[in-house]
Design an enzyme around this catalytic site. Structure first.
Site, short mmCIF file in Angstrom:
data_model
loop_
_atom_site.label_atom_id
_atom_site.label_comp_id
_atom_site.label_asym_id
_atom_site.label_seq_id
_atom_site.Cartn_x
_atom_site.Cartn_y
_atom_site.Cartn_z
N HIS A 105 0.84 -1.19 0.00
CA HIS A 105 0.00 0.00 0.00
C HIS A 105 0.88 1.24 0.00
O HIS A 105 2.00 1.23 0.49
CB HIS A 105 -0.94 0.03 1.22
N MET A 106 0.32 2.31 -0.54
CA MET A 106 0.96 3.61 -0.42
C MET A 106 0.04 4.51 0.37
O MET A 106 -1.19 4.42 0.26
CB MET A 106 1.25 4.22 -1.79
#
Ligand code: AMP
Length: 119
Positions: A105-106
């Protein structure tokens, strides 16, 4: 070889087993509000595919998934109103990187000034 834990919280969100506050969805990417926001705007962006971290993602994902993911960052930052004011996009990887959820994830962090904390 990285083993994906399909019981992680983001896998459960993708399967619809637990809710999320969705802000964006495309064919290969999902984004939702972070449950514990560190800044006024704090969005988590994830691929729908099963990737442990950014290295796993860039090694195993298709070009379509990778392009979709990074184009989504652009669309989401505009949608949530931080594209012009600026934001930080970060990803944590593994133990030393402080990664808590083992699904790539970012984080999009913005809506206020984000100080550089490299601790
Ligand atoms: P990381 O340390 O990079 O793995 O970040 C994991 C992030 O996921 C943290 O910022 C958490 O607040 C966030 N988080 C954990 N569970 C949820 C959830 N159910 N919905 C939204 N965000 C979550």
């Amino acid at each position: 070889m990285k083993t994906y834990d399909n019981q992680n919280i983001f896998a459960k969100i993708l399967r619809g087993e637990i809710p999320c506050d969705k802000v964006f969805e495309s064919e290969f990417t999902l984004a939702f509000k972070d449950i514990n926001p560190a800044k006024k705007v704090h969005i988590v962006v994830i691929p729908k595919g099963s990737y442990v971290d950014v290295n796993h993602f860039t090694e195993k994902a298709t070009d379509k998934e990778i392009v979709d993911f990074f184009k989504s960052l652009n669309l989401i930052s505009n949608q949530v109103g931080v594209a012009d004011s600026g934001y930080r996009a970060i990803t944590n990887l593994g133990k030393d990187g402080g990664q808590e959820v083992p699904h790539f994830h970012m984080h999009i962090l913005g809506g206020e000034h984000v100080t550089l904390d490299i601790s």
